[in-house]
Design a protein around this motif. Structure first.
Motif, PDB file in Angstrom:
ATOM      1  N   LEU A  52       0.886  -1.165   0.000  1.00 13.99           N
ATOM      2  CA  LEU A  52       0.000   0.000   0.000  1.00 13.99           C
ATOM      3  C   LEU A  52       0.925   1.216   0.000  1.00 13.99           C
ATOM      4  O   LEU A  52       1.626   1.476   0.983  1.00 13.99           O
ATOM      5  CB  LEU A  52      -0.898  -0.016   1.234  1.00 13.99           C
ATOM      6  N   LEU A  53       0.943   1.943  -1.092  1.00 15.67           N
ATOM      7  CA  LEU A  53       1.993   2.921  -1.331  1.00 15.67           C
ATOM      8  C   LEU A  53       1.482   4.332  -1.593  1.00 15.67           C
ATOM      9  O   LEU A  53       0.622   4.548  -2.459  1.00 15.67           O
ATOM     10  CB  LEU A  53       2.822   2.444  -2.540  1.00 15.67           C
ATOM     11  N   ASP A  54       2.034   5.293  -0.839  1.00 19.84           N
ATOM     12  CA  ASP A  54       1.716   6.701  -1.079  1.00 19.84           C
ATOM     13  C   ASP A  54       2.474   7.168  -2.319  1.00 19.84           C
ATOM     14  O   ASP A  54       3.547   6.642  -2.644  1.00 19.84           O
ATOM     15  CB  ASP A  54       2.123   7.536   0.138  1.00 19.84           C
ATOM     16  N   VAL A  55       1.940   8.136  -3.033  1.00 22.43           N
ATOM     17  CA  VAL A  55       2.587   8.647  -4.234  1.00 22.43           C
ATOM     18  C   VAL A  55       3.696   9.630  -3.883  1.00 22.43           C
ATOM     19  O   VAL A  55       4.846   9.497  -4.320  1.00 22.43           O
ATOM     20  CB  VAL A  55       1.561   9.327  -5.165  1.00 22.43           C
ATOM     21  N   ILE A  87      -4.296  12.670 -12.787  1.00 21.63           N
ATOM     22  CA  ILE A  87      -4.636  11.732 -13.861  1.00 21.63           C
ATOM     23  C   ILE A  87      -3.389  11.169 -14.533  1.00 21.63           C
ATOM     24  O   ILE A  87      -3.292   9.966 -14.784  1.00 21.63           O
ATOM     25  CB  ILE A  87      -5.527  12.405 -14.932  1.00 21.63           C
ATOM     26  N   THR A  88      -2.420  12.035 -14.799  1.00 20.81           N
ATOM     27  CA  THR A  88      -1.202  11.588 -15.484  1.00 20.81           C
ATOM     28  C   THR A  88      -0.463  10.538 -14.671  1.00 20.81           C
ATOM     29  O   THR A  88      -0.063   9.490 -15.189  1.00 20.81           O
ATOM     30  CB  THR A  88      -0.256  12.776 -15.743  1.00 20.81           C
ATOM     31  N   THR A  89      -0.303  10.811 -13.369  1.00 21.21           N
ATOM     32  CA  THR A  89       0.384   9.860 -12.494  1.00 21.21           C
ATOM     33  C   THR A  89      -0.390   8.558 -12.382  1.00 21.21           C
ATOM     34  O   THR A  89       0.188   7.464 -12.397  1.00 21.21           O
ATOM     35  CB  THR A  89       0.563  10.461 -11.084  1.00 21.21           C
ATOM     36  N   THR A  90      -1.699   8.676 -12.289  1.00 19.57           N
ATOM     37  CA  THR A  90      -2.546   7.484 -12.195  1.00 19.57           C
ATOM     38  C   THR A  90      -2.384   6.597 -13.418  1.00 19.57           C
ATOM     39  O   THR A  90      -2.184   5.379 -13.306  1.00 19.57           O
ATOM     40  CB  THR A  90      -4.033   7.871 -12.049  1.00 19.57           C
ATOM     41  N   VAL A  91      -2.467   7.197 -14.594  1.00 19.27           N
ATOM     42  CA  VAL A  91      -2.355   6.441 -15.838  1.00 19.27           C
ATOM     43  C   VAL A  91      -0.990   5.769 -15.949  1.00 19.27           C
ATOM     44  O   VAL A  91      -0.878   4.587 -16.304  1.00 19.27           O
ATOM     45  CB  VAL A  91      -2.600   7.356 -17.059  1.00 19.27           C
TER      46      VAL A  91
END
Length: 212
Positions: A52-55, A87-91
């Protein structure tokens, strides 16, 4: 045992809250205040679990940790959990193989569902790796000549063509094929071809000196 959840977050209060929640749900929890600490401790890949990782983390970021773990061949599923919707990081994270990307605040039910799904996938990955290791072990028992026959056979060569290419008799090829099937623990040619595809075996390589 439900599994181990590796929680990587620089917020101490968040780590404590998540640990309590997950332990009540039956999980074992290991927390890390930084990505580097997880890298240093090297989580056990063979123990069922997930990360479980924080960005946004000081030093090594969440996505950077994901990249480094991938380079190490890690199969631990990663669930990103962040307070910032990007959104960019998520993708990028999902394309890089992340199991899920959750936005804080997340409900306990949603989090537990995501963890359950991730750990189930880890079970599947570990089972697949175990099967591949067993197949590699069988392949390693073949002699150099048997390996050449194996590679020719799975490419569709007949006994006659294999004998011509290896400079031996069809009878010798048949004997090798029987021994190969025995060592690889299969009964049919399609099974042997499937194993070759799973192990990404291509051939033939340079023909070794005759040992027929």
């Amino acid at each position: 045992m439900p599994g181990i959840v590796h929680v990587v977050d620089d917020d101490a209060s968040f780590r404590t809250a998540i640990q309590r929640l997950l332990e009540v749900a039956g999980y074992r929890v290991i927390t890390y205040p930084s990505a580097q600490q997880l890298l240093n401790q090297r989580p056990d890949e063979n123990a069922r679990g997930c990360i479980l990782l924080d960005v946004r983390l000081p030093g090594v970021s969440g996505p950077e940790l994901q990249r480094r773990l991938t380079e190490r061949g890690s199969i631990l599923p990663i669930i990103f959990l962040t307070g910032y919707q990007d959104i960019t990081t998520t993708v990028k994270a999902m394309k890089a193989g992340a199991d899920n990307f959750l936005i804080k605040p997340v409900s306990a039910d949603e989090l537990l569902r995501a963890i359950g799904t991730a750990i189930a996938r880890h079970d599947s990955e570990r089972a697949l790796n175990s099967e591949l290791e067993a197949l590699r072990a069988r392949l390693s028992t073949l002699t150099p000549r048997q390996r050449q026959v194996f590679e020719l056979v799975v490419r569709g060569k007949t006994n006659k063509h294999a004998a011509r290419e290896l400079g031996c008799t069809e009878r010798t090829i048949k004997a090798h094929r029987q021994e190969i099937m025995k060592k690889m623990k299969v009964r049919t040619l399609p099974e042997l071809v499937t194993i070759a595809e799973r192990l990404d075996v291509s051939g033939p390589r340079n023909v070794p000196p005759r040992d027929d």
